[in-house]
Scaffold this motif. Structure first.
Motif, PDB file in Angstrom:
ATOM      1  N   ARG A   1      12.601 -16.851   9.850  1.00 37.30           N
ATOM      2  CA  ARG A   1      13.380 -17.312   8.573  1.00 37.30           C
ATOM      3  C   ARG A   1      15.111 -17.101   8.763  1.00 37.30           C
ATOM      4  O   ARG A   1      15.856 -17.665   8.512  1.00 37.30           O
ATOM      5  CB  ARG A   1      13.021 -16.669   7.297  1.00 37.30           C
ATOM      6  CG  ARG A   1      11.601 -17.310   6.908  1.00 37.30           C
ATOM      7  CD  ARG A   1      11.110 -16.748   5.689  1.00 37.30           C
ATOM      8  NE  ARG A   1      10.985 -15.160   5.697  1.00 37.30           N
ATOM      9  CZ  ARG A   1      11.719 -14.480   5.029  1.00 37.30           C
ATOM     10  NH1 ARG A   1      12.839 -14.785   4.441  1.00 37.30           N
ATOM     11  NH2 ARG A   1      11.369 -12.910   5.145  1.00 37.30           N
ATOM     12  N   ASN A   2      15.449 -15.913   9.438  1.00 36.34           N
ATOM     13  CA  ASN A   2      16.867 -15.311   9.415  1.00 36.34           C
ATOM     14  C   ASN A   2      16.721 -14.384  10.976  1.00 36.34           C
ATOM     15  O   ASN A   2      16.858 -13.427  10.789  1.00 36.34           O
ATOM     16  CB  ASN A   2      17.124 -14.710   8.475  1.00 36.34           C
ATOM     17  CG  ASN A   2      18.722 -14.565   8.316  1.00 36.34           C
ATOM     18  OD1 ASN A   2      19.390 -14.528   9.437  1.00 36.34           O
ATOM     19  ND2 ASN A   2      19.485 -14.529   7.152  1.00 36.34           N
ATOM     20  N   PRO A   3      16.839 -14.973  11.975  1.00 40.36           N
ATOM     21  CA  PRO A   3      16.933 -14.178  13.325  1.00 40.36           C
ATOM     22  C   PRO A   3      17.757 -13.228  13.383  1.00 40.36           C
ATOM     23  O   PRO A   3      17.805 -11.994  13.983  1.00 40.36           O
ATOM     24  CB  PRO A   3      16.881 -15.303  14.363  1.00 40.36           C
ATOM     25  CG  PRO A   3      17.331 -16.550  13.823  1.00 40.36           C
ATOM     26  CD  PRO A   3      16.959 -16.546  12.348  1.00 40.36           C
ATOM     27  N   LEU A   4      19.199 -13.827  12.943  1.00 43.01           N
ATOM     28  CA  LEU A   4      20.479 -12.757  12.973  1.00 43.01           C
ATOM     29  C   LEU A   4      20.315 -11.662  12.152  1.00 43.01           C
ATOM     30  O   LEU A   4      20.470 -10.413  12.400  1.00 43.01           O
ATOM     31  CB  LEU A   4      21.507 -13.611  12.688  1.00 43.01           C
ATOM     32  CG  LEU A   4      21.885 -14.598  13.608  1.00 43.01           C
ATOM     33  CD1 LEU A   4      23.057 -15.291  13.318  1.00 43.01           C
ATOM     34  CD2 LEU A   4      22.085 -14.087  15.158  1.00 43.01           C
ATOM     35  N   ALA A   5      19.716 -11.838  10.931  1.00 43.96           N
ATOM     36  CA  ALA A   5      19.428 -10.771  10.023  1.00 43.96           C
ATOM     37  C   ALA A   5      18.613  -9.853  10.428  1.00 43.96           C
ATOM     38  O   ALA A   5      18.431  -8.390  10.573  1.00 43.96           O
ATOM     39  CB  ALA A   5      19.196 -11.283   8.689  1.00 43.96           C
TER      40      ALA A   5
ATOM     41  N   ALA B   1      19.225  -5.732  11.263  1.00 45.13           N
ATOM     42  CA  ALA B   1      18.501  -4.895  10.897  1.00 45.13           C
ATOM     43  C   ALA B   1      17.782  -3.818  11.530  1.00 45.13           C
ATOM     44  O   ALA B   1      17.234  -2.671  11.352  1.00 45.13           O
ATOM     45  CB  ALA B   1      17.326  -5.299   9.878  1.00 45.13           C
ATOM     46  N   ARG B   2      17.885  -3.824  12.979  1.00 40.15           N
ATOM     47  CA  ARG B   2      17.170  -3.234  13.914  1.00 40.15           C
ATOM     48  C   ARG B   2      17.871  -2.765  15.047  1.00 40.15           C
ATOM     49  O   ARG B   2      17.451  -1.928  16.046  1.00 40.15           O
ATOM     50  CB  ARG B   2      15.831  -3.831  14.576  1.00 40.15           C
ATOM     51  CG  ARG B   2      14.674  -3.909  13.520  1.00 40.15           C
ATOM     52  CD  ARG B   2      13.750  -5.152  13.752  1.00 40.15           C
ATOM     53  NE  ARG B   2      12.658  -5.034  12.758  1.00 40.15           N
ATOM     54  CZ  ARG B   2      12.830  -5.659  11.826  1.00 40.15           C
ATOM     55  NH1 ARG B   2      14.033  -6.438  11.235  1.00 40.15           N
ATOM     56  NH2 ARG B   2      11.926  -5.718  10.855  1.00 40.15           N
ATOM     57  N   TRP B   3      19.373  -3.159  15.121  1.00 36.58           N
ATOM     58  CA  TRP B   3      20.039  -2.829  16.379  1.00 36.58           C
ATOM     59  C   TRP B   3      21.472  -2.838  15.822  1.00 36.58           C
ATOM     60  O   TRP B   3      22.108  -3.784  15.236  1.00 36.58           O
ATOM     61  CB  TRP B   3      19.812  -3.918  17.406  1.00 36.58           C
ATOM     62  CG  TRP B   3      21.087  -3.801  18.476  1.00 36.58           C
ATOM     63  CD1 TRP B   3      21.033  -2.809  19.386  1.00 36.58           C
ATOM     64  CD2 TRP B   3      21.740  -4.725  18.979  1.00 36.58           C
ATOM     65  NE1 TRP B   3      22.041  -3.031  20.372  1.00 36.58           N
ATOM     66  CE2 TRP B   3      22.595  -4.276  19.970  1.00 36.58           C
ATOM     67  CE3 TRP B   3      22.271  -5.926  18.735  1.00 36.58           C
ATOM     68  CZ2 TRP B   3      23.618  -5.045  20.632  1.00 36.58           C
ATOM     69  CZ3 TRP B   3      23.159  -6.763  19.196  1.00 36.58           C
ATOM     70  CH2 TRP B   3      23.711  -6.476  20.128  1.00 36.58           C
TER      71      TRP B   3
ATOM     72  N   ARG C   1      27.308  -9.985  13.879  1.00 33.54           N
ATOM     73  CA  ARG C   1      26.544  -9.993  12.937  1.00 33.54           C
ATOM     74  C   ARG C   1      25.793  -8.496  12.973  1.00 33.54           C
ATOM     75  O   ARG C   1      25.453  -8.034  11.447  1.00 33.54           O
ATOM     76  CB  ARG C   1      25.377 -11.048  12.982  1.00 33.54           C
ATOM     77  CG  ARG C   1      24.263 -11.042  11.895  1.00 33.54           C
ATOM     78  CD  ARG C   1      25.045 -11.214  10.592  1.00 33.54           C
ATOM     79  NE  ARG C   1      23.844 -11.201   9.525  1.00 33.54           N
ATOM     80  CZ  ARG C   1      23.586 -10.066   8.693  1.00 33.54           C
ATOM     81  NH1 ARG C   1      23.811  -8.922   9.191  1.00 33.54           N
ATOM     82  NH2 ARG C   1      22.417 -10.168   7.899  1.00 33.54           N
ATOM     83  N   ALA C   2      25.558  -7.890  13.908  1.00 37.21           N
ATOM     84  CA  ALA C   2      24.726  -6.699  13.942  1.00 37.21           C
ATOM     85  C   ALA C   2      25.544  -5.515  13.773  1.00 37.21           C
ATOM     86  O   ALA C   2      25.154  -4.384  13.381  1.00 37.21           O
ATOM     87  CB  ALA C   2      24.024  -6.516  15.232  1.00 37.21           C
ATOM     88  N   GLN C   3      26.723  -5.909  13.508  1.00 34.65           N
ATOM     89  CA  GLN C   3      27.709  -4.500  13.066  1.00 34.65           C
ATOM     90  C   GLN C   3      27.505  -3.907  11.750  1.00 34.65           C
ATOM     91  O   GLN C   3      26.958  -4.747  10.894  1.00 34.65           O
ATOM     92  CB  GLN C   3      29.113  -4.799  13.314  1.00 34.65           C
ATOM     93  CG  GLN C   3      29.686  -4.768  14.449  1.00 34.65           C
ATOM     94  CD  GLN C   3      31.298  -4.988  14.413  1.00 34.65           C
ATOM     95  OE1 GLN C   3      31.933  -5.859  13.848  1.00 34.65           O
ATOM     96  NE2 GLN C   3      32.042  -4.017  14.964  1.00 34.65           N
ATOM     97  N   ALA C   4      27.451  -2.736  11.611  1.00 35.24           N
ATOM     98  CA  ALA C   4      27.256  -2.110  10.154  1.00 35.24           C
ATOM     99  C   ALA C   4      28.550  -1.340   9.833  1.00 35.24           C
ATOM    100  O   ALA C   4      28.964  -0.690  10.503  1.00 35.24           O
ATOM    101  CB  ALA C   4      26.019  -1.106  10.334  1.00 35.24           C
ATOM    102  N   PRO C   5      29.078  -1.752   8.653  1.00 34.09           N
ATOM    103  CA  PRO C   5      28.768  -2.766   7.678  1.00 34.09           C
ATOM    104  C   PRO C   5      29.102  -4.245   8.419  1.00 34.09           C
ATOM    105  O   PRO C   5      29.891  -4.280   9.273  1.00 34.09           O
ATOM    106  CB  PRO C   5      29.501  -2.428   6.394  1.00 34.09           C
ATOM    107  CG  PRO C   5      30.734  -1.880   6.909  1.00 34.09           C
ATOM    108  CD  PRO C   5      30.360  -0.922   8.348  1.00 34.09           C
TER     109      PRO C   5
ATOM    110  N   SER D   1      21.169   2.120  17.984  1.00 34.59           N
ATOM    111  CA  SER D   1      22.343   1.888  18.322  1.00 34.59           C
ATOM    112  C   SER D   1      22.737   2.238  20.046  1.00 34.59           C
ATOM    113  O   SER D   1      22.043   3.025  20.385  1.00 34.59           O
ATOM    114  CB  SER D   1      23.189   3.071  17.490  1.00 34.59           C
ATOM    115  OG  SER D   1      24.538   2.940  17.602  1.00 34.59           O
ATOM    116  N   LEU D   2      23.603   1.285  20.303  1.00 36.42           N
ATOM    117  CA  LEU D   2      24.004   1.156  21.586  1.00 36.42           C
ATOM    118  C   LEU D   2      25.531   1.308  21.541  1.00 36.42           C
ATOM    119  O   LEU D   2      26.210   0.749  20.903  1.00 36.42           O
ATOM    120  CB  LEU D   2      23.537  -0.056  22.356  1.00 36.42           C
ATOM    121  CG  LEU D   2      21.907  -0.397  22.481  1.00 36.42           C
ATOM    122  CD1 LEU D   2      21.801  -1.562  23.227  1.00 36.42           C
ATOM    123  CD2 LEU D   2      21.462   0.753  23.155  1.00 36.42           C
TER     124      LEU D   2
END
Length: 332
Positions: free
Chosen positions: A9-13, A17-19, A102-106, A331-332
């Motif tokens: 449904r949302n591969p980027l999300a 959420a995991r990396w 996209r994987a950056q937080a926030p 986290s890498l």
């Protein structure tokens, strides 16, 4: 109807959420997209100056029903199909940049939108590249193909710059008159690039010379247009020198001064290449090198304009998702 898995449904999300990539990794990904946006211009220029523009006479296939064509089609085919395949490499690097951002937080939505803008410009330019083949290398279509590449470089350079900034409101580092002079420099540089495409469209490198098709050219004397191009180049040099003196006079921060210095050095190198290629009757290698220089000039101009303001590296009170609110992240 069964519910689709999150990864579908949302591969980027799902990935986000995991990396969590490190800031250095994200910056490298964005830089790779910028580098590839320049590489694709250089290889596209090589297609033109080696007369390989119709090495694949159809699009989206190469010849008939064949996507890649055959070796029997010769060296022009090999050069043209190699450039087409590099488009997939460009898409991969832009896609990697999108995933990393996209994987950056926030999530930084402004930078994320810029990354997606790169993707859509790549798609538009790929389709337009096909149109250059279908119109048998119409010089106006080919010229706009290069301008779309400049647009891609613009968005890629802006993304690269923004990834090193925060998201607070920009603070000007120089006064309004200096910023206005910088905007005039950008406008003059844009005109310089546009006139350069006209030189190419009227010059002796139509992109195809096998004799199977007579490629249309812009009906002007290319030497006259080249002189106009040189005149605009000197205007850009003059504006650059004026801007450097103004920055020194108002005791501007060293950042803008260094960016203007860098632009001046790039312009000097590009000018030498331009005059040498003109007086040596436009050898193919120098024409392609001049296209590479045009990319560097445009990036340097954009960096000058962007250096006139700053954003804090982090906004006070920015929220970061807690570990309890999301799945475990690597986290890498």
């Amino acid at each position: 109807m069964p519910k689709l898995p999150d990864i579908v449904r949302n591969p980027l999300a799902f990935i986000a959420a995991r990396w969590t990539p490190s800031p250095a990794l994200v910056r490298r990904a964005v830089l790779a997209a910028l580098v590839m946006s320049v590489v694709i211009v250089v290889t596209g220029g090589a297609v033109r100056v080696t007369a390989s523009g119709l090495g694949c006479p159809t699009w989206p296939t190469c010849s008939g029903d064949s996507l890649l064509g055959t070796r029997a089609m010769g060296v022009h085919h090999a050069i043209e199909i190699s450039n087409r395949m590099l488009t997939y490499v460009l898409c991969a690097t832009v896609g990697w940049a999108i995933i990393a951002i996209r994987a950056q937080a926030p999530l930084r939505r402004g930078v994320y939108r810029l990354a997606w803008a790169q993707f859509w410009v790549v798609v538009l330019n790929a389709v337009w590249g096909g149109l250059t083949v279908l119109t048998k290398l119409n010089p106006y279509v080919v010229s706009f193909h290069f301008l779309l590449s400049a647009a891609l470089i613009t968005v890629a350079a802006l993304t690269w710059h923004r990834i090193g900034e925060g998201d607070a409101s920009p603070r000007p580092l120089v006064g309004k008159p200096v910023r206005q002079l910088g905007q005039v420099l950008v406008a003059a540089s844009a005109v310089l690039i546009v006139v350069g495409t006209l030189v190419s469209g009227a010059g002796p490198h139509p992109g195809e010379s096998t004799g199977s098709y007579k490629v249309q050219r812009i009906d002007v004397d290319w030497r006259t247009v080249a002189q106009l191009h040189a005149d605009f180049a000197w205007v850009v040099v003059g504006l650059t020198v004026a801007l450097w003196f103004v920055l020194r006079a108002v005791d501007a921060p060293v950042g803008p001064q260094h960016r203007v210095r860098d632009l001046f050095l790039v312009l000097m190198g590009q000018g030498v290449i331009g005059y040498v290629q003109y007086f040596t009757h436009l050898p193919a290698a120098l024409v392609d090198l001049h296209m590479f220089g045009a990319c560097l000039v445009w990036i340097a101009v954009l960096r000058v304009l962007l250096s006139f303001r700053e954003r804090p590296c982090a906004e006070p009170g920015a929220s970061v998702p807690s570990a309890a609110a999301a799945p475990a992240r690597i986290s890498l």
